[in-house]
Scaffold this active site. Structure first.
Site, mmCIF file in Angstrom:
data_model
loop_
_atom_site.group_PDB
_atom_site.id
_atom_site.type_symbol
_atom_site.label_atom_id
_atom_site.label_comp_id
_atom_site.label_asym_id
_atom_site.label_seq_id
_atom_site.Cartn_x
_atom_site.Cartn_y
_atom_site.Cartn_z
ATOM 1 N N ARG A 75 0.866 -1.186 0.000
ATOM 2 C CA ARG A 75 0.000 0.000 0.000
ATOM 3 C C ARG A 75 0.900 1.233 0.000
ATOM 4 O O ARG A 75 1.722 1.406 0.897
ATOM 5 C CB ARG A 75 -0.899 -0.008 1.237
ATOM 6 C CG ARG A 75 -1.833 1.196 1.316
ATOM 7 C CD ARG A 75 -2.778 1.094 2.513
ATOM 8 N NE ARG A 75 -3.671 2.240 2.521
ATOM 9 C CZ ARG A 75 -3.354 3.428 3.062
ATOM 10 N NH1 ARG A 75 -2.178 3.599 3.658
ATOM 11 N NH2 ARG A 75 -4.205 4.420 2.989
ATOM 12 N N SER B 112 -12.344 -3.324 1.972
ATOM 13 C CA SER B 112 -12.395 -2.645 3.267
ATOM 14 C C SER B 112 -13.830 -2.278 3.618
ATOM 15 O O SER B 112 -14.557 -1.729 2.786
ATOM 16 C CB SER B 112 -11.570 -1.352 3.239
ATOM 17 O OG SER B 112 -10.202 -1.635 3.136
ATOM 18 N N LYS C 32 -3.214 5.656 8.875
ATOM 19 C CA LYS C 32 -4.204 5.948 7.816
ATOM 20 C C LYS C 32 -5.042 7.140 8.267
ATOM 21 O O LYS C 32 -6.083 6.993 8.906
ATOM 22 C CB LYS C 32 -5.077 4.716 7.573
ATOM 23 C CG LYS C 32 -5.888 4.800 6.291
ATOM 24 C CD LYS C 32 -6.389 3.421 5.868
ATOM 25 C CE LYS C 32 -7.040 3.439 4.496
ATOM 26 N NZ LYS C 32 -8.322 4.127 4.469
#
Lengths: 223, 223
Positions: free
Chosen positions: B41, B110, B139
C-alpha cells in the site's frame, strides 16, 4: 483498424472544468466542434471517481466517434472499456501497458527529450505526446519548454505520429504543423474557456487553415 | 484452490519502512517469521515505482508461499502477477475488480460499517478488512474506531472471513479472535519496529496462543 486522428487532442483538467460533470460537458462540446480525441487526466482522484467519469465520457464521446484515452490508470481504462491509454515516464512502462490492454486499444507515451524517445519500445506504441512546447501552468511538474525547434528535432527522429503539448494556442498551429507534428494537444485552450465550443471550433479552423499550407510531409492525416 | 490463511496480514507502509527496499526487507523478515499475507500500500507513489516494488516483493514472497496483495492498483497487480487485490470504498468497485483480475486472484474489500457491508457483492470477494478497530496513525483518513464490540457485530453479520485492522498489537489477539475474526492486519506493529522479525514472531506466537483458547467457531483456519 480505426483511423487515428489526433489532430485536435483535448486533455481534460478537473480544476479548469470545475467538476466531473463539467469535464463531460466540456468534452462533448469539444467533440462536437472539432476535437478528434479526448484524454481524461485527474492525478489526484480516487479510482471510483475515475471510473464513474470515464464511463460518462465514453457514453458522450462514442456516438461522436471520438476516442476516449485514459491517462495513467490502465485498470480504469479496462474497466470503462476506454479506447486507449496514455502513460508518462513515471507510469507503468509501455510494454507492460500494451500487454494489459491487448492489441486493439490506443497507446500513447509522453516524451520530452532524446533519452526518453530512445526508450520507447519499437512496437506497440501508437503515438507520442511531446512537450512541453511552451511553458504551461496546467502541469506543474513538466520540464523546461522545448520550443518549436526542439519539438521539430524530436519529431524528425521518430516514425511515430507526434502530438505536441504544452501552452498551445490556435495561433501556434501553423508553425507546429510545419515542425512535423500530427496533432496538437490542448488543456487550458479549451478547458475553462468562457465558450469551450467556440474555442474548439477556432482551434479546428486554425488547424485546417494550417494544413492547407503545410508541406505534404506534415499533413495531419498522412500515413 | 489456494488455502487462504489471513491470520497475520502485514500491510506495508512506505514511510515506516523507510524506502521501497526497506519494504521488501521488512516483508521478507515478516514472512519468514509468521506473516501469512503481505499487502503493498503506497497511496502517493507513481506506478513505475509501484510495479518495480511489487515485482521485488513477489520474488521475495513467492518462495515462502506468502501471497502478495496489491492495494487499489489493479493494473499493477496484473502487471506484476500479484496474488490479489485489496480495495477500499473509494477505489474501483469489487465487481469491476473481479472482472479484471479473473477468478483465481484474491480480492479483499475494506468495510467500516453495516452500510458498506451491505454493498459488498454476494460473490467474488474473498475476505473483508474491517476497521479501524482502534485509533490508528498510519491511515489519517480512517473513520472512528469500531472497538472490539463494533468489530464483533460486523464479523457476525457476514459469512466472509474478516481481517481486523487498525492499531492492533499482539496483546489484542485473544480478544480479536474471540470476536470472530480470522486474522489481524498490522502496519506499525511490524513496519518500522526495531526488529521486524522479532515483532512478527511475537504476533504469530500471540495468535497461536489465542487460537488454543478460542472457541471453535473462531478458529483462524476454519471454513
Amino acid at each position: 483498424m480505426k483511423k487515428l486522428d489526433l489532430s485536435l487532442y483535448l486533455v481534460l483538467d478537473p480544476d479548469l472544468c470545475g467538476s466531473p460533470d463539467g469535464m463531460v460537458r466540456t468534452a462533448r462540446l469539444a467533440a462536437e466542434n472539432g476535437a478528434t480525441a479526448v484524454q481524461l487526466r485527474a492525478p489526484h482522484w480516487k479510482k471510483k471517481q475515475w471510473l464513474e467519469t470515464a464511463r460518462k465520457l465514453k457514453a458522450a464521446l462514442s456516438p461522436l466517434g471520438v476516442p476516449l484515452i485514459i491517462n495513467d490508470q490502465v485498470d480504469v481504462a479496462l474497466a470503462a472499456d476506454a479506447d486507449g491509454v496514455h502513460v508518462g515516464q513515471d507510469d507503468l512502462p509501455a510494454a507492460d501497458v500494451r500487454r494489459l490492454i491487448g492489441p486493439d486499444k490506443l497507446l500513447g507515451v509522453s516524451v520530452s527529450d532524446f533519452s526518453e524517445l530512445a526508450a520507447v519500445p519499437a512496437t506497440g506504441v501508437d503515438y507520442l505526446g511531446v512537450g512541453p512546447v511552451f511553458p504551461t501552468g496546467t502541469k506543474p511538474d513538466a520540464g523546461a519548454a522545448l520550443g518549436i525547434a526542439g519539438l521539430g528535432k524530436l519529431a524528425a527522429a521518430t516514425a511515430l505520429p507526434v502530438v505536441a503539448i504544452g501552452g498551445i494556442r490556435s495561433v501556434h498551429c501553423g508553425e507546429l504543423l510545419a515542425a512535423g507534428v500530427r496533432g496538437v494537444a490542448v488543456v487550458s485552450a479549451i478547458c475553462g474557456q468562457p465558450d469551450p465550443a467556440q474555442a474548439s471550433a477556432a482551434l479546428a479552423v486554425a488547424l485546417a487553415t494550417a494544413l492547407k499550407t503545410a508541406p505534404a510531409a506534415c499533413r495531419l492525416n498522412a500515413g
